[in-house]
Structures are given as C-alpha cells and as structure tokens.
Design a protein around this motif. Structure first.
Motif, PDB file in Angstrom:
ATOM      1  N   PHE B  18      -2.703   2.359 -16.258  1.00 52.69           N
ATOM      2  CA  PHE B  18      -4.050   2.880 -16.004  1.00 52.69           C
ATOM      3  C   PHE B  18      -4.390   2.140 -14.769  1.00 52.69           C
ATOM      4  O   PHE B  18      -4.966   2.889 -13.617  1.00 52.69           O
ATOM      5  N   VAL B  19      -4.022   0.946 -14.279  1.00 53.79           N
ATOM      6  CA  VAL B  19      -4.275   0.366 -13.098  1.00 53.79           C
ATOM      7  C   VAL B  19      -3.678   1.102 -11.781  1.00 53.79           C
ATOM      8  O   VAL B  19      -4.253   1.374 -10.930  1.00 53.79           O
ATOM      9  N   PHE B  20      -2.470   1.546 -12.163  1.00 58.88           N
ATOM     10  CA  PHE B  20      -1.817   2.307 -10.825  1.00 58.88           C
ATOM     11  C   PHE B  20      -2.294   3.668 -10.989  1.00 58.88           C
ATOM     12  O   PHE B  20      -2.607   4.194  -9.831  1.00 58.88           O
ATOM     13  N   PHE B  22      -5.350   4.434 -11.412  1.00 58.04           N
ATOM     14  CA  PHE B  22      -6.716   4.399 -10.956  1.00 58.04           C
ATOM     15  C   PHE B  22      -6.684   3.988  -9.352  1.00 58.04           C
ATOM     16  O   PHE B  22      -7.506   4.807  -8.573  1.00 58.04           O
ATOM     17  N   LEU B  23      -5.979   3.177  -8.922  1.00 56.51           N
ATOM     18  CA  LEU B  23      -5.612   3.059  -7.673  1.00 56.51           C
ATOM     19  C   LEU B  23      -5.012   3.863  -6.872  1.00 56.51           C
ATOM     20  O   LEU B  23      -5.488   4.226  -5.690  1.00 56.51           O
ATOM     21  N   ILE B  24      -4.022   4.786  -7.705  1.00 60.12           N
ATOM     22  CA  ILE B  24      -3.580   5.999  -6.926  1.00 60.12           C
ATOM     23  C   ILE B  24      -4.740   7.046  -6.620  1.00 60.12           C
ATOM     24  O   ILE B  24      -4.733   7.602  -5.489  1.00 60.12           O
ATOM     25  N   ILE B  25      -5.554   7.238  -7.672  1.00 54.93           N
ATOM     26  CA  ILE B  25      -6.547   8.267  -7.500  1.00 54.93           C
ATOM     27  C   ILE B  25      -7.458   7.452  -6.145  1.00 54.93           C
ATOM     28  O   ILE B  25      -7.955   8.277  -5.467  1.00 54.93           O
ATOM     29  N   LEU B  26      -7.692   6.315  -6.269  1.00 53.53           N
ATOM     30  CA  LEU B  26      -8.492   5.776  -5.369  1.00 53.53           C
ATOM     31  C   LEU B  26      -8.011   5.926  -3.501  1.00 53.53           C
ATOM     32  O   LEU B  26      -8.782   6.154  -2.807  1.00 53.53           O
ATOM     33  N   VAL B  27      -6.540   5.860  -3.592  1.00 51.33           N
ATOM     34  CA  VAL B  27      -5.899   6.135  -2.311  1.00 51.33           C
ATOM     35  C   VAL B  27      -6.139   7.304  -2.067  1.00 51.33           C
ATOM     36  O   VAL B  27      -6.500   7.967  -0.800  1.00 51.33           O
ATOM     37  N   THR B  30     -10.006   7.953  -1.249  1.00 46.39           N
ATOM     38  CA  THR B  30     -10.299   7.315   0.008  1.00 46.39           C
ATOM     39  C   THR B  30      -9.969   8.118   1.040  1.00 46.39           C
ATOM     40  O   THR B  30     -10.650   8.100   2.153  1.00 46.39           O
ATOM     41  N   MET B  33     -12.006  10.943   1.655  1.00 48.36           N
ATOM     42  CA  MET B  33     -13.402  10.647   2.275  1.00 48.36           C
ATOM     43  C   MET B  33     -13.262  10.264   3.723  1.00 48.36           C
ATOM     44  O   MET B  33     -14.086  11.058   4.514  1.00 48.36           O
ATOM     45  N   SER B  34     -12.202   9.684   3.947  1.00 48.49           N
ATOM     46  CA  SER B  34     -12.095   9.534   5.592  1.00 48.49           C
ATOM     47  C   SER B  34     -11.990  10.924   6.112  1.00 48.49           C
ATOM     48  O   SER B  34     -12.524  11.000   7.253  1.00 48.49           O
ATOM     49  N   ILE B  37     -15.399  12.786   6.712  1.00 53.68           N
ATOM     50  CA  ILE B  37     -16.035  12.006   7.512  1.00 53.68           C
ATOM     51  C   ILE B  37     -15.710  12.024   8.564  1.00 53.68           C
ATOM     52  O   ILE B  37     -16.739  12.451   9.748  1.00 53.68           O
TER      53      ILE B  37
END
Ligand code: NA
Ligand code: NA
Ligand code: NA
Lengths: 440, 83, 440, 83, 440, 83
Positions: B18-20, B22-27, B30, B33-34, B37
């Motif tokens: 799950f940690v991976f 979640f953080l892959i989704i976040l990568v 992000t 998003m960048s 923007i």
C-alpha cells in the motif's frame, strides 16, 4: 511528633522503590544525552524531566485519581471502589499488598465505562489526577498534541526539492520497509520465545522505523499506550544517532563510483505548484487511506498555511508559539509513561534492539531502492540520497550530504536528499494509516 | 509458524504494497499537477528550492529616511573612490 | 410588550444586589490600583476585570450550569435537581427564596459525584456553565495555570547570585516564618472569638506570607477554594506594597552601621553549576517532600530549560507567549471568585489584616536571621538583604538595595539580595508542600 | 487553648522545622555540587551573575550591505574631522 | 487478501458519497477564494481545509464517538446503544440502512444526558471522537474561541475616532437593522412556503448582518449550531465582498453634493478617555443587557489591556500568539460543520440570499441614518460614513473613504468612518445579546 | 400572518429599540465621561486618533553609534548640496 512521622513516612526517601530509583537515573541519563550530547533536546529534555517527575515516590504525578486512591489504600475508599472494579473486598478487611495488586490489575483491565466510574468514586473521596496524568489526557490521549506538532512540522517543511524531482517519493516509500521489517522482527522474537509481543505491540514498535517523533507517539498512543514511553524515547534517541547509524550501512551498500554520482541541479518550482501539492496529497489521502487523514491532513494544512502566502500570521504561530507550547506538554506527557513498572521490562530491551534494527533496515532499503531505480532510468540518482528516505528531517539529509562530500568534495547532495527526506515523512504517515486501519 | 508471524507477514506485504501504491500514485499525481500548472499559467518568477525547515529572515526594517541617508552615503562613497 | 418586560426584568439594573454593587466597585478599585498606582498590573488588571464580570447580575458568568439552573428556579428543573441534591421539593410547589437558598446550600455541600449529576441534569435542561466558571475549571481547579506560571517564573529566574552564596538560602527559610506565624495569628483570632477559621482556612491565609502569587493560588485552590479570591488579591496587593511595608521594619531592626556593611563581590558561577542546580533541587524535593513536587518540579523544569542552553525555543515560549496566555486566564479565573457572597465577609477583613501581618513578620524574621548568621560567621552579610527572603521577586531585592543606598550611597546590594530573594520562592514552595502534606 | 491553636502551633513547629531542614540540606547539597563541578571540570569561561528575570536584548539586526554602508559613512566622517 | 479487501472497502474512493464529493469541492472553492481572491484568508483557509477534512469518507473526523459507532454499525454496539437511545433493536437483527438512519435520528434528537451516556457506551466499545469533533467541542461548543478572538479584536481596536465623535455610535446602531430585517426576511420566506425556518434559525441567520465573524459564530453556536457552518461561511464571504456590495447602495442613496461633505478634523482624545471608555461600555452592559456580557465583556477587556499601558505583554499576546492559535482551531472547527447532510440543503441557499440582503439593508440604513442626523444637527456628517456602521472592520471604513475620494479627491473620510465602524461591532454585540436574551 | 412572522416583527421592534436605546445611553455616558475627565484632570499631551486595528510600528532599532553615523551622513549630504 505524629506530624513528623507523617512527613517521614510520606517522604520520598522512605518510599523510594528500586524501580523508581532506576527510572530517576534513566531520566537523568536522558537529560545528560539531551544537554551534553545534543540528542534531540527539544523533546528529550521535557521527556527526561517528566520521567523523573513521574517516578517521585508518593507524589503520584503520573497517576489518575483512582490509581492514587488505590495506592493510598484506605479501607472505606477501597470498599467503594470494590463495587465498581469488581474486586472482592469488604470494609474492615485487612489491606494487604496482594489486595492492592488485585485492585491495580482490575483497574488496568477495566473498560472505559468502569474507569469513568472509578474516577468519580476516587474524586468523591478527595483524590485528584496527578499533574502529568492530566497533561497526558489532554495532550496525547486526545490525539491532539502529536497532530498539532505535525501541523507545525508541515508549516516548517519545504516540498520544493520533492516537487522538482517527484520520483524521490519512491525512496521515501522503500525506507518504510524498516517499519514492517521490524514488525516481522518482533514476531520472530515472540516466536523464538525470547519475549512476548502482541500484533498491536509489534506494530507500535515497528513505527519507530518511521523515524518520525509525532507519528510514533500518535500510533503508539492508539495501538499500545503502555509502550509509549519506551517507543518515544527510542524513536528520538535513534533519530539523534542517525549520523552514527547510517554512514556504515550507506558505505557498505554502495561503491565509491556510485557515491560520486553528480546529480543535475533541481529545477525551480513555482509558487502555484507549492500551493497545489498539499492539496493533492490531501485528496489522495481522502481517496485511498482515510485512516491517515488526521496525520496527513494536519501536515498538509500546516504546509498549505506556509505556502499560500496569505496567512503568514497563522503559519508563523504554528511554527513558533504553538509548536513550542505543545512540545513542552507533549514531552512531559511522554515522560509520564516512563514509570518503573512499564519501562523496566524485557520488552523495553526488545524495543531498543528492534528500533535500532528498524533504522538500519530502513536505511538499507532506501539505498537499495535508489540503486534499483538507477537500473531503470536514464538520469542517474546518487544512491546516498536513498538513506534520507527514513525521514529524521533534516538529519538524514545532512548525513547523505556529508557521506557524499567524503566521496567527492564538490558534490553537494543536501538539496537532492531533502526530496526523499520529506517523502519519508509522508511514507511513514501512510504506513501509520495502514496499521491503524488494519489493527486499530 | 505461529499466528503472530503470519499476521506480521500479512501486515508487511499489505503495508509495503500500500505504501508503494500510494506513493506511486502521488508521483503521477504530482507530475500531472506540475504539468497542468506549468501549461495553463503564465510563467511566473519561480522561487528557487529553499532550504527546508528554515524560514527566510525578515527583511531588515529600516525606515525611509534612514534608507535614503544610507543610499546617499553609499553613492557618495562610490563617487569618491572613482575620483 | 411582554418581550420588553423580559428585557427589563432580566436587566442588571433591575436585579443588582447591594453586594454585587459593592463588588463591582471593588473591581473598579483594583483596576485603579493596577493602572494608576502600578500594583502588579499583570495580575490585578485581569483579576479586577474578572471580578466585575463575575458580579454582573443575571449573567451568571462565574456560576456552574447547576448554579445557574438553581438561580433561575424553574419548577420542573428544581424538581429534577431535588432528587439529585436531596432537597425536598415537588413539582408545582411554590418557589420561595428560602427554597432556592436550600438548593444552593445543598449544592455547595454536595460531594463530587452529586455535583457531577447535578451538572448533567442542569445541562439536560439547557443551562450552561458561565464563561468564567469554565476558565476557573480549566485553569485553576485543574491546578494547571499556577504550575505553568511557576514554570515560566522558573525560566525567568537566575540562580547565579544564590549559587555564588548558598548560605543565603537560610534567609529565604527564615522569612517563611511569616507564613506559619500568620496561621498562628488566625488561630488566635479564632480563639479570641473575633472571627472563625478552620485550620485549612488558616493555612491558606498564611500562604499570603509566602509573597508568591502562583504558590498562594495553588495552595488556596487545594485547601480553601472559597477564599481564593481574597487571598490572591491580598497576596498581589501586598507584593505591590512591599516598598512601603518593608523599609520601616528593616530600619527598626538594624543599626546604621549594620546597614552600611559592604559585601564582597559575588564569585562568577559556571554554566554547569547553573544546569545542575535545578536538578539538585528536584532530587531533594523527590527525596524529602514529594508534596512540593508539582510546584518545585515545574519551577525547576522552567529553570533547567533556561540554563541548559539547548532548548532556547521552549524557554523563550515559556517566559513569553505561554506565561502571558496563562496569566490572562488565571487572572480572569481568580476574578471569578470575587463574588459578593464569598468576598463580603468578615473573613476577608481578617485575611487582609493577617496578610499584612504575614509580610511584616516575614520581613522581620529575614532581617533577624541575617543578624543571627553574622554572629556565627566571619564574612559578614548586610542584614538588609534578609528582608528579600520573603520573595516578592524582584521588588524585595530592590527595596534591600534602596535602603542600603540610603545608608551608604556606594553600597549596591541588589545582586546580593537576589540570592535570598529567589531562595524565598523555594522556601515558600517548600512551606506549601508541608501544608498540603499535613492538611491536604 | 482550643484545638485550632494547638494545631496551628504544631503546624508552625513542624513546618518551620522542615523548611529549615530542607534548605539547610540544600545549602550543603549545592555547596557539594559546586565543589564537584569545579574540581572535575576544565575551567570554563564563567558567566557573571546576570540580573534576574531580565533577558538580554536581541542584537540589532542590520543586514551586511547596510552595515558596510554605515561603516564607510563613519570612516568618512572620521577622516574628515581629522583634517 | 482479506486485508486488501479491508483496505479497499475502507478507502475513500469506495465510500465517497455524492454529497461528500460536492462538499470537498466547496472546500476547495473556499480555499481558492481565500488564496487567490483574498477573501478573509485568515478564517477561510482553515474553514475550507476543515470542510474538506470533515468530508473525508470513513475518517469520521467531524463525528463524535457515538456517531462513529453508529456509522460502523456493529450489531453488539448497536444493541448496547439501543437501550440508551431508545431505538428498538436486538442483537442479531439485520443492520439495514433504515435502522442506522433511525439511530442517527435518535442521537440527533437526544437530550444532553442521553448524549453523554451514548458517548460512554461508544467509547467503551473502543470508538473515539473525531479530531475535528474534539476541536469543535473545546473551541466552539464551550463558547471560548469566539470570545477569545473577540478579546483579541478588542485589543486591536482603537476607539479614538469614536470617542472624538460619539454621535457616530448611532450610525452603528442603525446599521444593525440589517440583522433584524433579515430575521423578518427569513420569516417571509417561511411564510411564503419557499423554505422552512424556526425563529431560532431566523435569528441565527440574521446575525450575518452584524458583519462580525466571532459574533456570528457565538450566536449561531447557541441558537442554531446545525447552521453554524453555512452562517460562518456566509458572514466571512460577504465581509470580503464589502467593497463590491456597498458602493452601489451608497451611491444610490446619496447625492454628489452629500458625498463631498468635508468633515472637520477629529479632536485629539486623551489617554484617560481611552482607558475609561471600555469600562463605561462594560458598566452599561452590566446594567442594561447582561446577556451581552460575555461578548462585550471580553471585547472591553481586550481594549482595556490595550489602552491601560501597564500590561503590554498581555495585550501583545492577545493580539498575536493567542488570537492566531485560537483562529486556527476556530477555523478548523467551523469547517467541521460543513458536512454534506447539513450544508447541502435548501436552507443554505436561503442563508446565502438572506445574508447578502442583510448586508445591503445594513449598509442602506447606516447611510440613511447619517442623512437623518444631518437633518437635526448643525455640524454635518458625510453620509458615506454611515455605511461603515455595519462593522466589517476595517474594510467598510476603507470603502467609505474610497467612495468619498471618488466624489472629492481631497476628502479623506477614513478616520471619520472608523467611528461608526467600531460602533458597528458594539451594535451587533448588543443585538446578539438581545437575541440570546429573548430566544436563547 | 403566521406565528413566525409575528415573532420576527416583535423581535425587530424590541431588538432595534433596544440597540438604539443602548447606544444612545452610550453616547451620553461617553460624552459625560469625556467631559468629567477633561474637567477634572490636568491637561495631558493627548495622543492623536490612531488608525484602528493597526499598532504603531516598533521604533527602528538602530544603535546609538549607527544613528550618529547616519545623522552625520545626512548632515554632510545636506551641507554639500547647499554648496
Ligand atoms: Na519516515
Ligand atoms: Na516566599
Ligand atoms: Na456590526
């Protein structure tokens, strides 16, 4: 004369138990480490002092009103408590140490409603909660203090380096292996019969590997409050020891050439990206792991206040007056859990050993993950920044920088290591959320 | 293998997974998003990555008169050295 | 029209009692003394204002939900309360002033559990605790505010002069005679039949002689909460009057020659000694008087934060933002105890007279102790610094300095007087611990 | 003499006795502590007894440029007056 | 595998309701308005963020322990709660959505004592209050946070311009017509059958017209807590919109000539007058409207600390650290009331429409009152300063100044408008007191 | 007209009436207070009406030496320009 006897039989010297003596020495040791050795003094000074206060004989500063009532063991009070706590005792019966033990045990095992009733009985007889017990209730049992500190940390954190290179989030993920590996280690210790752990205790011990103070305190206050003292002390001590723990592991797992890899300068990050990032994290949390919402929510809130640029007053306060006030009470409250009967236990030794292992495993996994990523991507990253993924902000990033400078005196890794460093904070909060979801 | 062991292994697999995840989704989130923007906003003077957990010092607050006097002093000094 | 009548019958003018009018004037007087005469304004401005707020008719700001419910005396609410408070009343029966008095009296005498039940009943009927009552509960009844202020005072206190000349601790001990002498005085007043005191009340009144605000409030909140308002007002007022109270006594008890004694310059004190001192005090407290642990523990904690040099942030906060916030609420809470029925009593007059006597006795004993010490030691001390042992930091030390300068314009006693001055703080905290142990 | 009187006298004797006992212990403990520290530690630059309950003022914060300008102005001023 | 399912069925994505989705968007909109458009960011950033947190599915941050227990609907817990909440349910019976609805409804309608009992039951089964629920309880339900903020506002307010021209108090009175007019408007909407309001709800909505954040929150927390979220959002949003709402109304009601009236310079006001004024207001409150005592008392207390000149430390803290800390928690707590079931309602639309009307009516009445006063007095006042009577300090005064400058570029009205502006704060606190007295 | 309407009208009349009554009392009380203070106190140097909700800036904290240097610099500058 009778009054002199009251003073003497009520003095600390008359009542000091061996356990209390040892714990006062532990408190002094923590103060020594904090003041002379610079071990996370902002937390360990209050924790150490609180630990000494909690072990002052007869003062009962860390005890609830009911525990104080049991300690003083007056027959009529015990008779009133016996009905509530379901201990067989009748007024007039002799008050033996065994009997008091039975009362203490019944109180410890009692459910929430029974504890409430016992509290009313004790206060009716004039006993009061100890000062540190009150601080603990307000600051930690409510969950407020670690969350408010996390908000303050959020408003002190710059996600710029992470935003410039979001891939480093993966390093922060890998380092969390330290957490779950430690849970496994605790299970192994239990299996081997060395010491006993429940799954809740194992999980609470594992969170030390998150290398993040407020997260450790928050999780252990939910999963295993009786271990909170040892866990918090271990977490902050090892964070202070990061400059000693990490370098050998980092050097063992990397070649001189890998350590010399130069990374390209980070791109500038716009203000809008900085504002949007905490909101993106918040929404991801809301969608995928609601149980991490208190921790990550407050963290993102702090960061949004910092970056949005229109609430300077609030941001300043959250990273100064507010976090300082809460730190004082959080530290004293953690100290209240350093009582002899909870700390002087084989489990504490296990916690210290496993906590150290957690840091080592986390460091190693961060470095190895960086090497793995290099196998797949064109733009190489220096594997030394992987160790910063354990968090321990900003100590671990500084260690990465220093080890990097040893290999190549012109290679400044600090900014690059800040990415995984703050990613590690997010990573351990996510891990905390998973554990609370599955076990809480 | 006792129950605690199997629980711990379960927790590790699910947890790290799950940690991976979640953080892959976040990568990706992000990065997305960048990009959004950067594309949809006018270029702004970007702030360089700051040192984390350290706030910039407050600007020295010197009142207008003082500032004026100092400017003159500097100008004067420069003029003289040119001579 | 009916609504106009509601407004009028609910207005202050319609309900103002003579007692409330007098107490509002007392509040205005305290504000005048604080603002125009500079009487300890940091405390007396909030106390005076709180006193006015507490006496606003019908607002019930200083009353609990249950007291408000009784005040408004609706038949159905009284019927519900009658079961809890054991007052004989049946719904429908006429509500007379006598009946309300009976309810008030029953509530005042009720034990903790009954008070809790009455509170639930009142809140079920929609009554709420007054604002000041809530402040009092959180700040003073819990014991937190005086202790936090004491921590702040600790972090503002420099023990250097005391460490350079530890003998001056004895002056701080002697001046506490003011405390116990006053207890005796109260007993005498009671014996002579002038006014009634219990031993608890006498002890609480005596603590005024400690000349230390937070200690007075802490002790009286434990021993005699109903006198807290008068005691706090007396303590702070007399501390402000120290420059008027002390000099005549000091001059009467010393010769011109004694007043001119020059003391040798204080030796420099190392940082390590400063760090070790609060820990030494803490351990002495732990071993010999656990009941003083909350007061002296927090005081030493504040001082350790100040001196250890590694927690500047926490020390700064504890002597600025935190102490200021707590002072505001402590002051308003003390003001909540300035209600007419408690303050306008013969006892208050006794408290004012005895409090003044306590200051005089403490001053005299400090000076005499200094003379006694001179009879036994080679290196003479100026007896004027003995009066600083009452504490009232730093006012009393300044008075010593000023009276000394009158005798010899080149004799600066300020630093020498700071030793007994801070010793007086420790001394009165010890005396407080003894009284709580023996009577609490 | 009623009960309250005897209680008050008791309290006074025990209380003052204890206060003195405690502070005398503290005198010795403090003296001992100071002696131990002075003997077993290297001499350090000792801080003189500070005025209590008053913290030192924060140093005037003027940035480098301003300071430079001011130094020059002072130097200039002095040079002139020497002439 | 089972654990993966636990994670998935407990995730936000799996549980997100349409209402929660919409409310998260509302939260984001508030953040956008605050950060990009500068709408009262100090409040709307925490409110918006709190609103998002409150709507994270399954996290239950805004729910009490009992609500969380009902939400998760375990049969044994429901069985225990059914006895307390008087819902017919037996252990083993199927848990249907209708049943949970019945429990929720029973909890919502329960009296104080039943809520307490349900809380004990839920906590006995291991459920805890959500973080935002705790914040709300401590900050708003207790009444403390709005009052402390009002104290801070008091210590930031300068009554000089008002004291120089006390007549402008009448402008502050007239503008409160916006409050009561809105109550009438709500009654009209109810009469017309468009939407339902009780008189309590109508009064709470009306207070938006007071254009004062803490007053709005304080009043609605007493009269209609379920509308608090919408009311606070409307109040702060419209305060931010004052520069757009007011000018057209001001211009429509005044002639060019009236707008150009020059006012004579304000007389200097002595320090003594400044000190006496808050005391005068306090005494007037005590005599005529005790129910406004909490609000006006704290406001005057803050102002007295500011003006008396002897408690600088306390005044500084109350307008910096303290107000900032309280603002953070007040904002998050208000956000906790932005839950879908309470906010996504026709009433919210009514609140937004009526709130806007309240501002318009208040503005108009202020201007008209100024014109009326000109009909009776010799020294003319510029009617533009009447609009500042709605309060919204200092925005409304700046609007008066700006519109004045449009008419005459040499006419600076700012100082003159500050009088009615702060009078508006007093006026709305008085109106709040009247409503609490008559309806609370 | 339903009950809510009549309640609202009542509330409006009583409420506005009271608000006006209270603030009119306050106008007179304030005026009286000002007059009494002005009459019975020695004239003091009055502070001019300050801008509300904004505290005066802290005085620029420049130490004496700096201030001296700056004054000289200003004086110097002026002298030169006169020439
Ligand atoms: Na971490
Ligand atoms: Na004292
Ligand atoms: Na208003």
């Amino acid at each position: 004369m009778e009054k002199l006897i009251t003073l003497w039989t009520g003095s600390g010297l008359f009542n000091l138990s061996a356990g209390q003596f040892v714990m006062i020495c532990v408190g002094l040791l923590l103060l020594f480490l904090a003041i002379r050795k610079g071990f996370e003094p902002l937390l360990l000074v209050p924790i150490g002092f609180g630990g000494i206060l909690a072990n002052i004989p007869e003062a009962g500063l860390a005890l609830s009103a009911a525990e104080n009532a049991i300690h003083f063991g007056k027959p009529d009070v015990l008779a009133a408590l016996s009905a509530v706590l379901d201990v067989s005792y009748q007024a007039g019966q002799a008050v033996t140490p065994d009997l008091l033990e039975a009362f203490k045990h019944a109180y410890k095992e009692a459910s929430y409603d029974v504890v409430q009733q016992a509290s009313v009985v004790a206060q009716t007889y004039g006993y009061t909660n100890g000062m540190l017990y009150n601080f603990y209730t307000v600051a930690i049992a409510s969950g407020a203090a670690p969350l408010i500190i996390f908000m303050g940390v959020g408003s002190m954190t710059d996600f710029g380096p992470l935003l410039a290179n979001p891939k480093t989030l993966l390093l922060g993920a890998a380092a969390q292996f330290g957490i779950f590996g430690t849970v496994l280690g605790a299970a192994l210790l239990d299996w081997s019969g060395t010491m006993d752990f429940t799954i809740l205790e194992a999980a609470a011990v594992g969170i030390i590997g998150g290398a993040d103070g407020p997260t450790s305190i928050y999780v252990s206050s939910i999963l295993a409050p009786h271990l909170l003292g040892a866990i918090a002390v271990a977490a902050y001590s090892y964070m202070a020891l990061v400059p000693m723990i990490q370098p050998p592991i980092m050097k063992a797992l990397t070649s001189e050439k890998e350590r010399s890899i130069k990374m390209s300068q980070l791109r500038p990050v716009s203000k809008k990206e900085r504002i949007a990032f905490p909101i993106v994290v918040l929404i991801a949390t809301a969608l995928f792991l609601p149980d991490a919402a208190p921790l990550l929510g407050m963290f993102c809130f702090g960061n949004l206040m910092r970056e949005c640029g229109v609430v300077e007053r609030l941001s300043d306060t959250s990273q100064n007056a507010l976090i300082n006030i809460v730190t004082i009470f959080l530290g004293l409250s953690v100290g209240s859990k350093l009582s002899a009967d909870k700390f002087l236990d084989l489990q504490t030794l296990g916690i210290l050993v496993l906590g150290m292992a957690a840091f080592c495993v986390g460091t190693a996994c961060g470095v190895l993950m960086a090497k793995l990523m290099n196998a797949f991507t064109k733009e190489k990253i220096n594997p030394l920044i992987g160790s910063a993924g354990v968090s321990a902000v900003p100590m671990a990033a500084r260690v990465s920088n220093k080890v990097g400078l040893d290999a190549n005196p012109h290679n400044f890794l600090l900014m690059h290591a800040m990415g995984p460093n703050v990613a590690g904070v997010i990573g351990s909060a996510v891990a905390a959320g998973v554990m609370i979801k599955l076990l809480g | 293998m006792n129950e605690l062991m199997s629980q711990a292994i379960d927790l590790m697999i699910v947890g790290m997974g799950f940690v991976f995840a979640f953080l892959i989704i976040l990568v990706f989130a992000t990065g997305l998003m960048s990009r959004i923007i950067t594309r949809y906003s006018p270029p702004e003077p970007a702030t360089p990555a700051r040192s984390p957990r350290a706030r910039p010092k407050a600007p020295a607050s010197v009142d207008a008169d003082t500032a004026e006097a100092i400017k003159k002093a500097i100008a004067q000094y420069r003029t003289r050295h040119k001579k």
